[in-house]
Design a protein around this motif. Structure first.
Motif, PDB file in Angstrom:
ATOM      1  N   ASP A 127       0.862  -1.097   0.087  1.00 15.23           N
ATOM      2  CA  ASP A 127       0.469  -0.227   0.422  1.00 15.23           C
ATOM      3  C   ASP A 127       0.766   0.898  -0.348  1.00 15.23           C
ATOM      4  O   ASP A 127       1.100   1.692   0.889  1.00 15.23           O
ATOM      5  CB  ASP A 127      -0.992   0.148   1.355  1.00 15.23           C
ATOM      6  CG  ASP A 127      -1.827   1.255   1.234  1.00 15.23           C
ATOM      7  OD1 ASP A 127      -2.112   2.495   0.581  1.00 15.23           O
ATOM      8  OD2 ASP A 127      -3.108   1.263   2.357  1.00 15.23           O
ATOM      9  N   ASP A 129       0.143   4.628  -1.136  1.00 15.15           N
ATOM     10  CA  ASP A 129      -1.002   5.539  -0.232  1.00 15.15           C
ATOM     11  C   ASP A 129      -0.881   6.080   0.774  1.00 15.15           C
ATOM     12  O   ASP A 129      -0.305   8.096   1.074  1.00 15.15           O
ATOM     13  CB  ASP A 129      -2.171   4.987   0.377  1.00 15.15           C
ATOM     14  CG  ASP A 129      -2.616   5.056  -1.867  1.00 15.15           C
ATOM     15  OD1 ASP A 129      -2.354   4.888  -2.627  1.00 15.15           O
ATOM     16  OD2 ASP A 129      -4.458   4.634  -1.720  1.00 15.15           O
ATOM     17  N   LEU A 237     -12.541   7.105  -2.482  1.00 16.61           N
ATOM     18  CA  LEU A 237     -11.516   7.552  -1.752  1.00 16.61           C
ATOM     19  C   LEU A 237     -11.535   7.150  -0.095  1.00 16.61           C
ATOM     20  O   LEU A 237     -13.036   7.156   0.770  1.00 16.61           O
ATOM     21  CB  LEU A 237     -11.776   8.759  -1.414  1.00 16.61           C
ATOM     22  CG  LEU A 237     -10.874   9.900  -3.482  1.00 16.61           C
ATOM     23  CD1 LEU A 237     -11.697  11.306  -2.856  1.00 16.61           C
ATOM     24  CD2 LEU A 237      -9.753   9.161  -3.613  1.00 16.61           C
ATOM     25  N   LEU A 283      -2.593  12.215  -6.493  1.00 17.69           N
ATOM     26  CA  LEU A 283      -3.637  11.606  -5.914  1.00 17.69           C
ATOM     27  C   LEU A 283      -3.890  11.662  -7.305  1.00 17.69           C
ATOM     28  O   LEU A 283      -5.079  10.506  -8.074  1.00 17.69           O
ATOM     29  CB  LEU A 283      -4.201  12.930  -4.796  1.00 17.69           C
ATOM     30  CG  LEU A 283      -5.983  12.263  -4.836  1.00 17.69           C
ATOM     31  CD1 LEU A 283      -5.883  10.833  -4.149  1.00 17.69           C
ATOM     32  CD2 LEU A 283      -6.632  13.064  -3.749  1.00 17.69           C
ATOM     33  N   LYS A 286      -3.255   8.490  -8.729  1.00 15.54           N
ATOM     34  CA  LYS A 286      -3.807   7.237  -8.684  1.00 15.54           C
ATOM     35  C   LYS A 286      -4.954   6.629  -9.404  1.00 15.54           C
ATOM     36  O   LYS A 286      -5.926   6.009  -9.093  1.00 15.54           O
ATOM     37  CB  LYS A 286      -3.699   7.342  -7.020  1.00 15.54           C
ATOM     38  CG  LYS A 286      -1.805   6.733  -6.839  1.00 15.54           C
ATOM     39  CD  LYS A 286      -2.239   7.153  -5.308  1.00 15.54           C
ATOM     40  CE  LYS A 286      -0.540   7.092  -4.821  1.00 15.54           C
ATOM     41  NZ  LYS A 286      -0.090   7.333  -3.961  1.00 15.54           N
ATOM     42  N   ILE A 287      -5.907   8.042  -8.652  1.00 21.22           N
ATOM     43  CA  ILE A 287      -6.897   7.848  -9.395  1.00 21.22           C
ATOM     44  C   ILE A 287      -7.487   7.310 -10.897  1.00 21.22           C
ATOM     45  O   ILE A 287      -8.256   6.211 -11.254  1.00 21.22           O
ATOM     46  CB  ILE A 287      -8.418   9.111  -8.521  1.00 21.22           C
ATOM     47  CG1 ILE A 287      -8.344   9.761  -7.340  1.00 21.22           C
ATOM     48  CG2 ILE A 287      -9.892   9.568  -9.288  1.00 21.22           C
ATOM     49  CD1 ILE A 287      -8.907  10.549  -6.825  1.00 21.22           C
ATOM     50  N   ASN A 292      -4.733  -0.763 -10.522  1.00 21.49           N
ATOM     51  CA  ASN A 292      -4.488  -0.824  -9.090  1.00 21.49           C
ATOM     52  C   ASN A 292      -4.121  -1.782  -8.798  1.00 21.49           C
ATOM     53  O   ASN A 292      -5.032  -2.917  -9.024  1.00 21.49           O
ATOM     54  CB  ASN A 292      -5.312   0.694  -8.708  1.00 21.49           C
ATOM     55  CG  ASN A 292      -5.207   1.980  -8.906  1.00 21.49           C
ATOM     56  OD1 ASN A 292      -3.975   2.102  -9.248  1.00 21.49           O
ATOM     57  ND2 ASN A 292      -6.196   2.716  -8.768  1.00 21.49           N
ATOM     58  N   GLN A 296      -9.591   1.224  -4.092  1.00 19.72           N
ATOM     59  CA  GLN A 296      -9.571   2.862  -3.761  1.00 19.72           C
ATOM     60  C   GLN A 296      -8.357   3.069  -3.545  1.00 19.72           C
ATOM     61  O   GLN A 296      -7.168   2.376  -3.316  1.00 19.72           O
ATOM     62  CB  GLN A 296     -10.583   2.131  -2.399  1.00 19.72           C
ATOM     63  CG  GLN A 296      -9.609   1.141  -1.075  1.00 19.72           C
ATOM     64  CD  GLN A 296      -9.839   0.175  -1.149  1.00 19.72           C
ATOM     65  OE1 GLN A 296     -10.890  -0.269  -1.379  1.00 19.72           O
ATOM     66  NE2 GLN A 296      -9.381  -0.608   0.042  1.00 19.72           N
ATOM     67  N   VAL A 297      -8.688   4.806  -3.283  1.00 19.32           N
ATOM     68  CA  VAL A 297      -7.497   5.330  -2.615  1.00 19.32           C
ATOM     69  C   VAL A 297      -7.286   6.153  -1.637  1.00 19.32           C
ATOM     70  O   VAL A 297      -8.414   5.993  -0.998  1.00 19.32           O
ATOM     71  CB  VAL A 297      -6.935   6.248  -3.934  1.00 19.32           C
ATOM     72  CG1 VAL A 297      -6.139   6.998  -4.186  1.00 19.32           C
ATOM     73  CG2 VAL A 297      -7.072   5.475  -5.236  1.00 19.32           C
TER      74      VAL A 297
END
Length: 565
Positions: A127, A129, A237, A283, A286-287, A292, A296-297
Motif C-alpha cells: 500500500d 498511499d 476515496l 492523487l 492514482k485515481i 491499481n 480504492q485510494v
C-alpha cells in the motif's frame, strides 16, 4: 625433550606447507581462497558505509600532502606565496575528499535478473498511499518498502533498519520508494526483473499523452488484485476521519478535463516546489490509474500536505465546509503554479475564472449628516447616492436561496419549498438589487461579462447567527443538460469571428445530508465515456439516474461549457 622438539618441528613444517599451498592457489586462480560460507557478492554491495582501511590510507595521503605544503611554506620567503600554497593544499584536500566520496557512491552494485526470493513478494500487502516514512526512525530519507510485508524501512547498509529487518524477519526484497530500484538484502544486489514493473506502476503511476487523450473515450472497467472491479477515475476515496468534505471536492474536480489532463503529466509542473501541487498530481494519477492493486485510494499524503499548507485550517478529524475547502484549494494551487511559470496565469484560472461587472450604490457620508440635520434632500434620489462601477474576476458564483416558510401545513409537516435555478440566477442579470451589510450598507448589482469554460455555482444553504447554524432545505430545480444562460442573464456580445457559447452541462453536484453541524457530504458525478451518472460517498460508488441528481439538496455544482460542434 626430544619428543617436544620433534612435535614443534612437525608443526612448523605443516604451517610452511599450508602457506606454500595458498601461494600456489593464488598464482593459479588469481584470487585467494574463500570459505564456503562467505558471500562473494558482499564486496560489491554499495552500503554507503565507511571502510576503515581506505579511510586510513586517505588520511595518510592527506597528512603527507599537508607536511609537503608546510615544507614549501617554510621555503618561500614571501608571506603571500605562503597563503597561496596553503590554499592549494586545502583545495587538493577538498578535491581528494570529494573524489573519495564520489568513488564510494559509485561503487559497483551487481545487477541480476534472477533472484531466488522473488516468489516471496506479496502484492496484497503493498500500500503506497501512506506517507513515505521509515516505520522505526520516522525519517523520509532513503526509505525502502519491504515487498513481503509492505512496511517502510530506512537505508540498506549493514546497520540500517531495512538490513536488520531482512535478517530478523527473513524478508529479502526491498524497493527504493524514490528511485524505484529493487534490491535483495542482505546480499545487496539489485534485481532487474520485468515481473516487478507492475509494482513500480502502482508506486508511481505514469500516463503518456496519448493515454490521457483517450481517457474520456474508454468504457472499460479495471480489475484490482483482490478481484474487485472499479472504474478508473471513479474509485472510492477512503474517509480517514471526517474527511468527506475533501473527498467530494476531489471527485468533483476530477471531472474537469483540462485540470485532470494537466495534473496527469508531472512534466507540466515539475519546476513547481509546492508539495501541495505534487501531492494533488499524485492523487490524480492514482485515481485514474487502471492497474491499481485495490479498488480504492487513500488520500493520506494529500491530506498531510493540505494540513501543512493551510496551517491546520483543514485537518483530519475535523469536519469542514467543502465551499471553504474548494475556495482555498483553487486559490492556493493557482498561487503555487503561477510562481513556477513565467505566465501570470495557471490552469486553475484557465478553467474557472470569469468576470463580473459590479455596480455598487451607497449613501455618501456628507448627505447622511445633512439628512440627519435637515431633511430637505430626503425625497431626491441621485444627490444622496454614490455609485461605483468595477470589474472583478470570480472563480465561483454564489446564489441566494429564498427563506424557508415558518409555518407548517395541515399534516403538521414543514413544507419544503422549491425554486427554479433560473430564479436565483437573476442575481446576475445586472438589474436585480442585492443588499449587503458588510463592510458597509450598500446596494449591489452584478452582471456577468465573461463566461469561463467551467462554472462553479454555490447555493448558500447555511446561515450563521449568534447562537447556531441554520440550514435552508429549499430544493433547487435545475437542468442536468443544456443550461442556456443567455435566456436568463444578459451576456457580453462576442467578437465578430466568435460565436456566443453559453450552453452548459452539469458534470458534478455536491450534496449535504443531515443536520448542519452533524451531516455528511456525497457527490453525483457523470462519467463522460458513457454519459452515466454515479453517486459517490467515500468508498461507495453506485450508478444512479439523472432524475435522482435533480431531487437532491444541491450545495455546490460544476457546469461544463458545451463544445462547438
Amino acid at each position: 625433550m626430544g619428543s617436544k622438539r620433534e612435535r614443534e618441528e612437525v608443526k612448523d613444517s605443516e604451517v610452511k606447507r599450508q602457506k606454500m599451498e595458498e601461494e600456489e592457489d593464488e598464482e593459479e586462480g588469481g584470487s585467494p581462497k574463500t570459505h564456503a560460507f562467505e558471500n562473494p557478492l558482499l564486496p560489491l554491495a554499495s552500503y554507503n558505509d565507511d571502510d576503515e582501511e581506505e579511510d586510513e590510507r586517505r588520511r595518510d595521503a592527506i597528512r603527507r600532502r599537508v607536511s609537503e605544503g608546510n615544507g614549501k611554506q617554510e621555503a618561500e620567503v614571501n608571506g603571500s606565496v605562503n597563503g597561496v600554497v596553503a590554499d592549494d593544499v586545502e583545495d587538493d584536500e577538498d578535491e581528494e575528499d570529494l573524489g573519495f566520496h564520489q568513488a564510494k557512491r559509485n561503487r559497483a552494485v551487481e545487477v541480476r535478473r534472477d533472484c531466488p526470493y522473488l516468489d516471496t513478494v506479496n502484492r496484497q500487502a503493498l500500500d503506497f498511499d501512506f506517507e513515505k516514512f521509515c516505520s522505526i526512525s520516522l525519517t523520509n530519507l532513503n526509505v525502502y518498502a519491504c515487498l513481503v510485508c509492505g512496511k517502510y524501512y530506512q537505508g540498506r547498509g549493514p546497520k540500517s533498519h531495512a538490513y536488520t529487518h531482512s535478517l530478523e524477519a527473513g524478508h529479502h526484497i526491498f524497493i527504493n520508494l524514490k528511485t524505484e530500484k529493487v534490491f535483495c538484502l542482505p546480499d545487496g544486489y539489485e534485481i532487474n526483473d520485468p515481473s516487478l514493473d507492475d509494482i513500480r506502476h502502482v508506486l508511481n503511476p505514469r500516463f503518456a499523452r496519448e493515454q490521457v487523450e483517450q481517457l474520456d473515450r474508454s468504457k472499460l472497467w479495471a480489475r484490482a488484485l483482490d478481484g474487485s472491479d472499479y472504474l478508473p477515475g471513479l474509485v472510492g476515496l477512503n474517509n480517514i476521519k471526517e474527511t468527506d468534505f475533501v473527498n467530494v471536492t476531489i471527485q468533483a474536480l476530477m471531472r474537469v478535463t483540462p485540470l485532470r489532463n494537466f495534473f496527469l503529466i508531472p512534466e507540466n509542473y515539475q519546476h513547481c516546489r509546492s508539495p501541495l501541487v505534487h501531492r494533488f498530481g499524485e492523487l490524480t494519477r492514482k485515481i485514474w490509474h487502471a492497474r491499481n492493486f485495490k479498488g480504492q485510494v487513500s488520500p493520506h499524503e494529500f491530506l498531510q500536505a493540505v494540513m501543512k499548507a493551510s496551517n491546520k485550517k483543514f485537518r483530519i478529524g475535523a469536519q469542514s465546509d467543502p465551499l471553504d475547502f474548494v475556495t482555498w484549494l483553487l486559490n492556493t494551487l493557482h498561487k503555487d503554479l503561477k510562481k513556477s511559470s513565467k505566465k501570470n496565469t495557471s490552469i486553475i484560472h484557465q478553467c474557472f475564472q470569469g468576470e463580473l461587472e459590479v455596480v455598487k450604490e451607497m449613501q455618501s457620508k456628507g448627505t447622511e449628516r445633512r439628512e440627519g440635520g435637515d431633511n430637505q434632500n430626503g425625497g431626491s434620489e441621485n444627490p444622496n447616492v454614490v455609485r461605483e462601477t468595477s470589474k472583478m474576476p470570480f472563480l465561483m458564483l454564489s446564489l441566494d436561496l429564498p427563506p424557508p416558510p415558518l409555518f407548517k401545513d395541515v399534516m403538521e409537516k414543514n413544507i419544503i419549498p422549491q425554486v427554479p435555478l433560473f430564479n436565483i440566477l437573476k442575481k446576475f442579470d445586472g438589474e436585480t438589487i442585492t443588499e449587503v451589510v458588510r463592510p458597509q450598507i450598500a446596494r449591489m448589482r452584478y452582471r456577468v461579462t465573461k463566461l469561463p469554460p467551467y462554472i462553479i455555482m454555490h447555493m448558500r444553504r447555511f446561515t450563521k447567527n449568534n447562537f447556531f447554524v441554520e440550514k435552508n432545505p429549499t430544493l433547487v430545480n435545475f437542468p442536468v443538460k443544456n443550461l442556456e444562460l443567455k435566456d436568463y442573464i444578459p451576456l457580453p456580445t462576442p467578437k465578430d469571428d466568435e460565436k456566443l457559447r453559453s450552453k452548459y452541462d452539469l458534470i458534478a453536484n455536491i450534496v449535504h445530508d443531515g443536520k448542519p453541524s452533524e451531516g455528511s457530504y456525497r457527490v453525483f458525478v457523470q462519467r463522460k465515456s458513457e454519459e452515466q451518472w454515479y453517486e459517490v460517498q467515500d468508498l461507495h460508488v453506485s450508478e444512479t439516474l439523472p432524475q435522482m441528481v435533480a431531487l437532491s439538496e444541491a450545495y455546490i455544482q460544476v457546469y461544463e461549457l458545451q463544445q462547438q460542434h
